[in-house]
Scaffold this active site. Structure first.
Site, PDB file in Angstrom:
ATOM      1  N   THR A 146       0.827  -1.206   0.000  1.00 45.63           N
ATOM      2  CA  THR A 146       0.000   0.000   0.000  1.00 45.63           C
ATOM      3  C   THR A 146       0.858   1.252   0.000  1.00 45.63           C
ATOM      4  O   THR A 146       0.605   2.201  -0.759  1.00 45.63           O
ATOM      5  CB  THR A 146      -0.948  -0.002   1.211  1.00 45.63           C
ATOM      6  OG1 THR A 146      -1.917  -1.051   1.041  1.00 45.63           O
ATOM      7  CG2 THR A 146      -1.679   1.333   1.336  1.00 45.63           C
ATOM      8  N   ASN A 204      -5.541  -9.060  -8.308  1.00 42.31           N
ATOM      9  CA  ASN A 204      -5.545  -9.751  -7.025  1.00 42.31           C
ATOM     10  C   ASN A 204      -6.806 -10.553  -6.752  1.00 42.31           C
ATOM     11  O   ASN A 204      -6.826 -11.409  -5.867  1.00 42.31           O
ATOM     12  CB  ASN A 204      -5.337  -8.737  -5.893  1.00 42.31           C
ATOM     13  CG  ASN A 204      -6.355  -7.607  -5.937  1.00 42.31           C
ATOM     14  OD1 ASN A 204      -6.422  -6.870  -6.926  1.00 42.31           O
ATOM     15  ND2 ASN A 204      -7.145  -7.457  -4.891  1.00 42.31           N
ATOM     16  N   GLN A 216       0.995  -9.044  -6.677  1.00 44.70           N
ATOM     17  CA  GLN A 216       0.448 -10.396  -6.776  1.00 44.70           C
ATOM     18  C   GLN A 216       1.200 -11.273  -7.767  1.00 44.70           C
ATOM     19  O   GLN A 216       0.989 -12.485  -7.798  1.00 44.70           O
ATOM     20  CB  GLN A 216      -1.032 -10.331  -7.190  1.00 44.70           C
ATOM     21  CG  GLN A 216      -1.971  -9.890  -6.094  1.00 44.70           C
ATOM     22  CD  GLN A 216      -2.065 -10.889  -4.939  1.00 44.70           C
ATOM     23  OE1 GLN A 216      -1.697 -12.035  -5.067  1.00 44.70           O
ATOM     24  NE2 GLN A 216      -2.567 -10.422  -3.809  1.00 44.70           N
ATOM     25  N   SER A 234       5.430  -6.423  -2.201  1.00 40.91           N
ATOM     26  CA  SER A 234       5.083  -6.527  -0.781  1.00 40.91           C
ATOM     27  C   SER A 234       5.617  -7.834  -0.217  1.00 40.91           C
ATOM     28  O   SER A 234       5.323  -8.913  -0.747  1.00 40.91           O
ATOM     29  CB  SER A 234       3.561  -6.466  -0.604  1.00 40.91           C
ATOM     30  OG  SER A 234       3.215  -6.532   0.765  1.00 40.91           O
ATOM     31  N   GLY A 235       6.396  -7.757   0.858  1.00 44.24           N
ATOM     32  CA  GLY A 235       7.073  -8.920   1.417  1.00 44.24           C
ATOM     33  C   GLY A 235       6.167 -10.058   1.831  1.00 44.24           C
ATOM     34  O   GLY A 235       6.483 -11.230   1.619  1.00 44.24           O
ATOM     35  N   HIS A 236       5.027  -9.741   2.423  1.00 51.29           N
ATOM     36  CA  HIS A 236       4.206 -10.827   2.964  1.00 51.29           C
ATOM     37  C   HIS A 236       3.434 -11.593   1.895  1.00 51.29           C
ATOM     38  O   HIS A 236       2.762 -12.586   2.192  1.00 51.29           O
ATOM     39  CB  HIS A 236       3.249 -10.298   4.043  1.00 51.29           C
ATOM     40  CG  HIS A 236       2.065  -9.543   3.541  1.00 51.29           C
ATOM     41  ND1 HIS A 236       0.802 -10.093   3.520  1.00 51.29           N
ATOM     42  CD2 HIS A 236       1.938  -8.293   3.062  1.00 51.29           C
ATOM     43  CE1 HIS A 236      -0.050  -9.208   3.044  1.00 51.29           C
ATOM     44  NE2 HIS A 236       0.610  -8.103   2.764  1.00 51.29           N
ATOM     45  N   THR A 281      12.959   5.694  10.466  1.00 50.96           N
ATOM     46  CA  THR A 281      14.019   4.757  10.813  1.00 50.96           C
ATOM     47  C   THR A 281      13.816   3.437  10.080  1.00 50.96           C
ATOM     48  O   THR A 281      12.741   2.849  10.114  1.00 50.96           O
ATOM     49  CB  THR A 281      14.046   4.496  12.335  1.00 50.96           C
ATOM     50  OG1 THR A 281      14.232   5.741  13.013  1.00 50.96           O
ATOM     51  CG2 THR A 281      15.160   3.539  12.704  1.00 50.96           C
ATOM     52  N   CYS A 326      -8.351  -6.933   1.438  1.00 55.06           N
ATOM     53  CA  CYS A 326      -8.618  -5.532   1.779  1.00 55.06           C
ATOM     54  C   CYS A 326     -10.102  -5.210   1.708  1.00 55.06           C
ATOM     55  O   CYS A 326     -10.557  -4.216   2.270  1.00 55.06           O
ATOM     56  CB  CYS A 326      -7.858  -4.605   0.836  1.00 55.06           C
ATOM     57  SG  CYS A 326      -6.070  -4.793   0.934  1.00 55.06           S
TER      58      CYS A 326
END
Length: 380
Positions: free
Chosen positions: A70, A149, A178, A198-200, A236, A323
């Site tokens: 996102t 998606n 995706q 996106s990592g997940h 950070t 989502c």
């Protein structure tokens, strides 16, 4: 338990979790700090960036770490629009994009930008000709997803990129979230300027993401702060998350063609068996479809009821995208494809990972058929 909801999120690899714990506990310094702990963290962050760049066949300096898909989508679309607004205020996207693109576009529209939403055909695919026809003198950005998606349709990214070689001033953003690891694409060869990951979605951790920004492309930052990530993304840095993401991406891409072939076989079996059921309509197209997503509708059965009924049998699937799954509304993607609202309201999405098996698919088919019969009797 059989988990067939991998487009919502994937289970992190054990090695990914181990690397996150190791970095978090042993190399916890702030990479912006001058002392040795900070230096160690900065080195790990640089190594993760270098690894991701190598895996995607781009420069390390073109990789920017974010908090996920996102943020990457918002940073790409809004950042590109704001930085190029002196050249024009016209943006092009498709009618089936993820909410993080669609709503970002709507916000830009409120700021005076003009958005063209290119329609899709009955397979959920945009036409390159329609995209080109939508281009105007003041067009500054085109954003099209690689894989839808909800239904898994693969968009003609390479063809759009080829067409855009005639329009060098227009930036091309691709939401690759995706598709990464499941649908091959090349950032350089496909003329992509910006790409979100996106990592997940590939067995990394939630809260980790990537935005690829081609060397020479300028975007306006959305965050003000300490000017981390070369002034593009203040805050950070999540060093442990970046290291874990790089490991997850390497492990996923290593599985490559064998993994894709495996999930394609599972998808084909699911499609073949579910097609036989008179109460089921398959929405995912046969061609131009990613191997890991299968969308179908249930005639006369509420999708949320069906999802919970399957859950009782330890089978986990979803309705539309994660989502939007808690919003009881028809799938906007299916509506855009011309699917009647009554059918679009009952959509179910199965989404696979390389860890799923044919044996699991056989069990899921039995569970789906049994649940359909059970709910059909209740509804009579």
């Amino acid at each position: 338990m059989i988990y067939f909801d991998n487009s919502a999120t994937t289970k992190p690899y054990k090695e990914v979790l181990d690397s996150f714990v190791t970095v978090s506990s042993q190399f916890f310094g702030n990479p912006s700090s001058l002392h040795s702990l900070g230096g160690q963290a900065e080195k790990l962050l640089s190594q993760a960036r270098e690894q991701v760049g190598q895996l995607l066949h781009v420069k390390a300096g073109e990789i920017f770490f974010t908090s996920g898909g996102t943020e990457s989508n918002n940073l790409a679309v809004k950042g590109a629009a704001l930085s190029s607004r002196n050249r024009g205020k016209h943006l092009i996207t498709s009618s089936v994009e993820h909410p993080s693109i669609r709503l970002a576009m709507e916000q830009l529209e409120q700021e005076g930008f003009d958005i063209t939403y290119v329609p899709v055909d009955e397979k959920g695919r945009v036409s390159v000709a329609d995209v080109e026809e939508a281009i105007r003198k003041d067009t500054i950005l085109i954003s099209i997803m690689l894989v839808n998606n909800e239904v898994g349709t693969i968009q003609p990214i390479r063809e759009i990129g080829e067409m855009l070689k005639k329009h060098p001033t227009i930036l091309f953003h691709v939401d690759g979230i995706q598709g990464i690891g499941k649908v091959p694409f090349c950032l350089n060869e496909d003329r992509i300027d910006l790409c979100s990951l996106s990592g997940h979605k590939f067995h990394g951790l939630k809260g980790t993401g990537i935005l690829y920004i081609r060397d020479g492309v300028r975007i306006t930052p959305l965050f003000s702060g300490g000017n981390q990530e070369r002034k593009i993304r203040s805050g950070t840095e999540n060093v442990a998350g970046a290291v874990a993401l790089a490991k997850a991406l390497r492990m996923t891409l290593t599985k490559g063609e064998k993994g894709i072939e495996s999930i394609r076989k599972i998808q084909n079996l699911l499609r073949k068996e579910l097609y036989k059921n008179e109460f089921i309509q398959i929405n995912t197209p046969v061609d131009h479809a990613a191997p890991h997503i299968l969308n179908f509708s249930l005639k006369g059965i509420k999708s949320e009821v069906f999802v919970h009924a399957l859950e009782e049998k330890k089978v986990f699937v979803s309705t539309t995208s994660a989502c939007s799954s808690k919003k009881k509304s028809a799938s906007s993607t299916l509506i855009a494809m011309g699917v009647p609202e009554a059918i679009a309201e009952t959509a179910i999405r199965i989404s696979l990972s390389f860890d799923n098996t044919l044996e699991e698919a056989i069990e899921v088919i039995k569970a789906i058929e049994g649940t359909v019969k059970q709910l059909e009797r209740v509804m009579k």
